[in-house]
Each structure stands twice: as structure tokens, then as C-alpha cells.
Design a protein around this motif. Structure first.
Motif, PDB file in Angstrom:
ATOM      1  N   GLU A   1      18.059  19.854  58.046  1.00 57.29           N
ATOM      2  CA  GLU A   1      19.527  20.025  58.046  1.00 57.29           C
ATOM      3  C   GLU A   1      20.231  18.675  58.233  1.00 57.29           C
ATOM      4  O   GLU A   1      21.172  18.555  59.016  1.00 57.29           O
ATOM      5  CB  GLU A   1      19.943  20.994  59.148  1.00 57.29           C
ATOM      6  CG  GLU A   1      19.430  22.420  58.948  1.00 57.29           C
ATOM      7  CD  GLU A   1      20.065  23.137  57.772  1.00 57.29           C
ATOM      8  OE1 GLU A   1      19.345  23.402  56.789  1.00 57.29           O
ATOM      9  OE2 GLU A   1      21.281  23.399  57.824  1.00 57.29           O
TER      10      GLU A   1
ATOM     11  N   ILE B   1      17.374  26.519  54.398  1.00 54.20           N
ATOM     12  CA  ILE B   1      17.177  25.433  55.362  1.00 54.20           C
ATOM     13  C   ILE B   1      16.825  24.163  54.590  1.00 54.20           C
ATOM     14  O   ILE B   1      15.995  24.188  53.670  1.00 54.20           O
ATOM     15  CB  ILE B   1      16.095  25.793  56.409  1.00 54.20           C
ATOM     16  CG1 ILE B   1      15.997  24.706  57.483  1.00 54.20           C
ATOM     17  CG2 ILE B   1      14.728  26.034  55.773  1.00 54.20           C
ATOM     18  CD1 ILE B   1      15.199  25.136  58.724  1.00 54.20           C
TER      19      ILE B   1
ATOM     20  N   HIS C   1      17.812  25.745  64.555  1.00 54.79           N
ATOM     21  CA  HIS C   1      18.794  25.439  63.491  1.00 54.79           C
ATOM     22  C   HIS C   1      19.632  26.662  63.126  1.00 54.79           C
ATOM     23  O   HIS C   1      20.301  26.656  62.094  1.00 54.79           O
ATOM     24  CB  HIS C   1      18.043  24.891  62.263  1.00 54.79           C
ATOM     25  CG  HIS C   1      17.296  23.629  62.573  1.00 54.79           C
ATOM     26  ND1 HIS C   1      17.909  22.403  62.698  1.00 54.79           N
ATOM     27  CD2 HIS C   1      15.982  23.412  62.845  1.00 54.79           C
ATOM     28  CE1 HIS C   1      17.010  21.482  63.015  1.00 54.79           C
ATOM     29  NE2 HIS C   1      15.826  22.071  63.109  1.00 54.79           N
TER      30      HIS C   1
ATOM     31  N   LYS D   1      18.984  29.729  62.102  1.00 53.80           N
ATOM     32  CA  LYS D   1      18.654  30.314  60.794  1.00 53.80           C
ATOM     33  C   LYS D   1      17.972  31.660  60.994  1.00 53.80           C
ATOM     34  O   LYS D   1      17.386  31.930  62.054  1.00 53.80           O
ATOM     35  CB  LYS D   1      17.700  29.391  60.017  1.00 53.80           C
ATOM     36  CG  LYS D   1      18.257  27.987  59.731  1.00 53.80           C
ATOM     37  CD  LYS D   1      19.362  28.028  58.711  1.00 53.80           C
ATOM     38  CE  LYS D   1      19.880  26.624  58.414  1.00 53.80           C
ATOM     39  NZ  LYS D   1      21.084  26.660  57.566  1.00 53.80           N
TER      40      LYS D   1
END
Lengths: 225, 450
Positions: free
Chosen positions: B98, B163, B155, B157
Motif C-alpha cells: 500500500e 492490496i 492494512h 483489508k
């Protein structure tokens, strides 16, 4: 009952030798009151502590009930002090972390205190007038009361011998009289021999034995057989 | 006697408390430090306990990340009796997720050959899927990926999200959780996709994961594979190649892997084969990875074959060395704690000389007095040990919670028990000198001091 034969005690003070006792021989009859008198430094306390096996003589021998204290090994000396001798000190010498009852039982703490001993200790404290103060710590007791606790501690073992070093030295006259009265009553009741070191001759009765020391030697011995 | 000892300690409450605190912190420090090794051992056990198969990789390489072996050897291995499945793997370090640099904890691109991977009876990652699905044959050549819960949570997700890894937009099709810091670091993709992304040499792989058929004993199987490749020449892994393999970002990782490498090599009986390419100062490993038949008579195997038990044993040696280091560090704290106890007890004893004289006058033996004093110091030791273990445990829980992805500390019941016992022994020994000191005086000397 107690035979002191040619006892000497030398203390080492730095490089100087202090002759506290010099060839003292005397006799203390059983179940009686004996007083050791004399000025400061005459050796009276030294003699008292030798009788209680708190210290060992430099020379001579002490016989208690015909047994020489010098033949006792360390364990036997501990047992002798625990079972045969009760001490009463000038400044009471109670353990401040223990209450009155526990102080009386202190000699038996390492061996474990039996219920019977606990009952006896409570009874003794009642006899010396402290039945209502058994859970009080030394700091909560007056000087006279602390000395009574010390007397009860000395008596719990039903001792052969009570050794008292200036027991009224830190008490006022009235309390001093009460302590002596207490000591005489209890020793009569328990048939105990009492040896007292004191400066104060007011508490001596005609029937008491007197040993007067001066400079580590006997100046006068009055033994009423 | 014990009651008396407690009262004596309570009567000097501030001093006892300070001594207790000193001991508590020392024991907490000990528990904390040894929990590092404990955590490592537990992680190793959690990790390698799950791995049923064996791994064939470059000799001397500490982990598959640093290993390069010829891709073609997979077929040869598959023909060896006792091997059921050969799964080629490529491992590469992830630098960006990211658009943020990845330093710690490390993340790895794990490329696996899907047809053989899906045939495994025990697929570590496949069996640990808790959301979505594992990769299938349809995912070959795509950027569909499976990531760990840790990576997904870090992150924010979930399954179906995109991603970005090393600048590549990947679609998360599944989430796994193995519960091991060493395993939950992989971003799993098709092997050819990882090869393309990382420009991995087309003729090499990092390692082969081998699943046994069960017909041949594991030790014998390992020996057979090694024997098969004995005498061939392959570039031996050198720690210096870390610089290339790892880009440049993580010195912590480099140091850690170097340490593991030294440990593993220390117990290894293999001599690295001379690497001609390295001798010339070249570090291009892709060309060096081609297998050559050695003309020398040294007859070393060109493959390192490790079972899970082998990994575990070698890492245990490493943790044992770590224990020595931690023990030395703990020793400093413990020494200070012991001096603190001796100081406290000595002061306490000197203040109570008259009391001991009185007790002796009343028939207490020297032994009884010594018992009382050591009982007091032992109580400090016991409570210091218990409090230290509790404090250490709290610290471990906080560290594990705060740094869930980076560290795993573990204090076993054995370590905690040792902490309490050790602290008690420390208390006893700390009280012995002051106790002995009291026996030097006659009762009357002690009383007269008052």
C-alpha cells in the motif's frame, strides 16, 4: 543449691584486660531470695550472667544442683537456659513485635507452643495482674506492666532459678515495691530460687541472703541457712 | 516462628518493601528476558509442528528466502522413492505494501506451483484458511492472492479487496491464520506471477517442499535425496549475499538471519562448495544456480534437505545460546537484588542484636536465631518471586498485545516456577550471612549492646 568455686572472669577491652571477678567462691541456697550487692563495676551482673550460663567463666567452676555448668555443651546450655533459668532484666527486654502473651511464650516459639503452655501463660499473666492486657504489645504497657510480663516469662518454664538484674532500676518506688511483692509471691508459689542484683537495699528482708562484692571480690557474705 | 518472622518484616515495612521491590523487579526482568527465548521456542514449535513435509534447498542457506536451486532438480527429486509430491516454491521479500515501506515485521511474496500445491495432503496455508478460499488452478497467472489475518488487519483489508504489493495491485481471495509469527508473513501467489514480479531467474526456485508417500522412513528419505545430489556442484549460500537478496532496508533482519545462520552452520557438518562465481566477486546468483557435476572427490551433497524436526533441533541450539546470553544479563539484576537482601537483613539484624540476645537468654539456640533470620529473608524471596513472576507476566501480555506482529514472548509454567524457586533460594542465601553474623556473639554481649 548453687555453688560458686573460685570463679574469675576477665573481659577484654581493647588491649586492656578487665578483671570483673577475681576468685569468687560463694553459695546460694535453694528456694530462697539472694541479693548480690555492690557498687557499679564490682562484678555483680557478671556473676549473675555466669550463673545463668549466658557467659562462661575464665576460671573456676559453678555447680547448679551438683552439676558443673562448664561441662555443658552448647545445646545443653541452651536447654539449661530454656528450662531451668528465668531472666528478668532492668530494662524489661521484651520483644516489641510480640504481644504480652507471645512474649511470655517466646522461649518455646522454636519448638512450637502447645495449647497447655498457652493456657499456663495466660494464667501466669492473670496472676501478675495482666489478664486484661495479654494482647497488648510492650509499647502499650507501662514499665511496671512490662516487668510483670518479664516475670511471667521467667516463671512459665517453672524454673529452678530466677536471675534478676536490677529489676526495679527503671521503675518508681511504688511500682518497684509491687514488682518485688510479685516476685516474692510467685517464687514462693513456684518454689523457685531467686538471685537478684540491685543497688537498692530497701527490698531486702532479714531472711534473705546477701552477697556483697567490691572490685570483683567478695566483701561480705551473709547466708541464712 | 513464621508468624514472628512476618511481624519482624512488617515492623520495618518500608525497608522490607524496598527490598521486596528490588527482588520483584529482578525476577520480573529474569522472566521477561527468558520469555524471549521461550517465545522463540514456542514459535518454532508452533511452526515446525505444522510442517509435515521436508524442504530441499541450497546448502548453507538459513531459510528458503536466501536459497537458489535449479528448477530442473524438482523432476529428479520426484523420481526418488518415498516422495509423493514435489512443490516448487519461490520466496522474495516484500518492500512496499500500500505504498508504505515494509520494514518490521517482514512480509514475503510466496510463489507456489498451484497444481502440485493443491495435491498436498497437508497444506499448511490451505488448512489455515478462515475466510474466503485458497488459490485454485484458475488463479494461475493472475494476481489473486491469499494473505494472513495479520497482514489484512494491518492494512484494513478483507476478502475481495485490492492490496498493492511492490506496486502490484493484487486481489485478496482468501485469508489464513496459522498462529505462528514465522508463517503468518506470506502473501501467497502463483509461482510464475511471483517470478515475473521479482524477476526471479526462470531456471531457479528457492526450494522444493516435499511431501512423503510414507513408504520410506524420513531419515532414510533425507539421506537418499542427499546421496542423489552428492558430488554435484552448486553455489553455496554466503551471508554477504543478504545484501542483494534483501535490498537494503532491514539491518535487524539481516543481523537476525546472520545469527541463525551462524548457529545452524555451527552444528552442520557440511563444508560449503567453492563457488566460482563468488570467487570472481560476482553476485549474480541466477547463473550460479545451474547444477554442474563436480569433478572433485569431495562428494558433498548439493542439496540441503531439512525436516521439521531438523529445523527445530537446530533452532533449539540457537535458543540455548540465547539462554546463556540472557542468563548473563539476568545475573546482573539478580546480583543487585541479592546485595539488596543482604543489606536489608544485615541492617535489620544489627538493629535487633539485643532481641537476639534476649531470645538466646531464653533458650533459643544459634540455630533457632539463624532460622528466624533466614525465614524472614526467605519470605522476602518467596513474595519477591511471586510478585516478580506476576509483574513479568503482565509485561509479557502487554508486549505481546502491543507488538502482536513483531514479537512473541512466552513464559512457560516451568520458567515461572523456576522464578519463584530461584527467588526463594536467593532470599535464603541473602539471609545466611547476617544470620551467621549473629552467632558470633554470646547472649550477654548481644544484650549489653543495647
Amino acid at each position: 543449691m548453687i555453688e560458686v568455686r573460685d570463679v574469675a572472669k576477665i573481659h577484654q577491652s581493647g588491649e586492656t584486660e578487665v578483671h570483673a571477678l577475681q576468685g569468687v567462691s560463694c553459695h546460694f541456697p535453694g528456694q530462697r531470695f539472694s541479693f548480690i550487692l555492690g557498687p557499679s563495676g564490682s562484678g555483680k551482673s557478671t556473676l549473675l550472667y555466669l550463673l545463668g550460663a549466658l557467659d562462661v567463666p575464665s576460671a573456676g567452676e559453678i555447680f547448679v544442683q551438683n552439676r558443673s555448668l562448664s561441662t555443658l555443651n552448647n545445646n545443653e546450655r541452651d536447654t539449661y537456659r530454656r528450662e531451668k533459668v528465668g531472666f528478668v532484666f532492668q530494662n524489661f527486654n521484651l520483644l516489641k513485635n510480640l504481644n504480652a502473651l507471645e512474649n511470655v511464650l517466646a522461649p518455646y516459639l522454636p519448638l512450637g507452643v502447645s495449647t497447655e503452655q498457652k493456657k499456663q501463660a495466660e494464667e501466669l499473666l492473670k496472676q501478675v495482674g495482666l489478664g486484661h492486657r495479654i494482647t497488648h504489645r510492650p509499647s502499650q504497657l507501662s514499665g511496671g506492666e512490662q516487668q510483670r510480663v518479664a516475670i511471667a516469662r521467667a516463671l512459665l518454664k517453672r524454673p529452678l532459678l530466677i536471675l534478676a538484674d536490677e529489676p526495679t532500676g527503671e521503675l518508681d518506688t511504688k511500682t518497684g515495691e509491687e514488682i518485688f511483692h510479685c516476685l516474692r509471691d510467685m517464687s514462693e508459689q513456684y518454689k523457685t530460687t531467686v538471685v537478684i542484683v540491685t543497688h537498692d537495699e530497701r527490698y531486702i528482708r532479714e531472711t534473705d541472703n546477701i552477697l556483697r562484692l567490691r572490685d570483683g571480690k567478695i566483701a561480705e557474705e551473709i547466708v541464712d541457712q | 516462628m513464621l508468624k514472628f518472622a512476618i511481624r519482624n518484616l512488617l515492623s520495618r515495612s518500608v525497608r522490607s518493601l524496598l527490598c521486596l521491590m528490588g527482588l520483584t523487579i529482578a525476577i520480573a526482568g529474569m522472566v521477561g528476558l527468558f520469555s524471549i527465548a521461550g517465545g522463540l521456542e514456542e514459535t518454532v514449535s508452533q511452526t515446525f509442528g505444522r510442517i509435515k513435509g521436508i524442504v530441499a534447498m541450497q546448502p548453507g542457506a538459513p531459510i528458503p528466502l536466501f536459497s537458489r536451486i535449479p528448477r530442473s532438480w524438482g523432476e529428479e527429486i520426484g523420481e526418488i522413492s518415498g516422495i509423493a509430491i514435489v512443490n516448487p516454491e519461490i520466496w522474495s521479500r516484500v518492500n512496499m505494501i500500500e505504498d508504505k515501506p515494509v520494514i518490521s515485521p517482514p512480509r514475503f511474496l510466496f510463489g507456489t506451483e498451484l497444481p502440485s500445491r493443491l495435491q498436498l495432503k497437508h497444506g499448511i496455508y490451505r488448512d489455515a484458511i478462515y475466510d474466503g478460499r485458497f488459490l485454485s488452478l484458475e488463479d494461475q497467472g493472475t494476481l489473486n492472492t491469499v494473505v494472513s489475518r495479520q497482514i489484512a488487519e494491518q492494512h484494513h483489508k478483507q476478502v475481495g479487496d485490492i492490496i498493492s504489493v511492490n506496486g502490484q495491485a493484487m486481489t485478496i481471495v482468501g485469508l489464513y491464520e496459522c498462529g505462528s509469527m514465522l508463517l503468518d508473513v506470506a502473501i501467497i501467489l502463483d509461482i510464475d506471477v511471483v517470478r515475473d514480479i521479482t524477476r526471479f531467474d526462470p531456471n531457479s526456485v528457492s526450494c522444493f517442499y516435499l511431501e512423503q508417500s510414507g513408504e520410506v522412513n524420513n531419515d532414510l528419505l533425507v539421506k537418499n535425496i542427499k546421496d542423489h545430489f552428492r558430488g554435484r556442484e552448486l553455489a553455496s549460500w554466503q551471508p554477504a549475499s543478504l545484501a542483494l537478496a534483501n535490498s537494503s532496508q532491514s539491518n535487524i533482519l539481516k543481523d537476525f538471519v546472520n545469527a541463525i545462520d551462524q548457529s545452524l552452520k555451527g552444528s552442520s557438518d557440511k563444508t560449503p562448495v567453492e563457488d566460482k562465481a563468488n570467487a570472481k566477486g560476482k553476485q549474480n546468483q541466477s547463473t550460479d544456480a545451474d547444477a554442474k557435476i563436480a569433478e572433485s572427490d569431495q562428494q558433498q551433497s548439493a542439496l540441503e534437505v531439512r525436516s521439521a524436526a531438523d529445523w527445530g533441533e537446530r533452532l533449539e541450539t540457537f535458543t540455548a545460546d540465547l539462554d546463556i546470553f540472557l542468563g548473563l544479563m539476568t545475573g546482573i539484576g539478580v546480583l543487585i537484588a541479592m546485595l539488596s537482601i543482604i543489606n536489608t537483613m544485615l541492617m535489620s539484624v544489627m538493629e535487633r542484636i539485643v532481641d537476639f540476645g534476649i531470645l538466646k537468654a531464653n533458650g533459643w539456640s544459634n540455630r533457632d536465631v539463624m532460622l528466624l533470620i533466614t525465614a524472614e529473608s526467605s519470605l522476602l524471596g518467596v513474595f519477591g518471586g511471586i510478585l516478580g513472576c506476576i509483574l513479568g507476566l503482565i509485561a509479557i501480555v502487554i508486549v505481546n498485545w502491543k507488538f502482536v506482529n513483531q514479537v512473541h514472548l512466552y513464559a512457560s509454567p516451568g520458567l515461572l516456577l523456576f522464578g519463584v524457586v530461584f527467588s526463594t533460594l536467593l532470599g535464603i542465601s541473602g539471609g545466611l550471612y547476617p544470620a551467621w553474623w549473629t552467632t558470633r556473639m554470646t547472649p550477654i554481649d548481644a544484650i549489653r549492646r543495647g
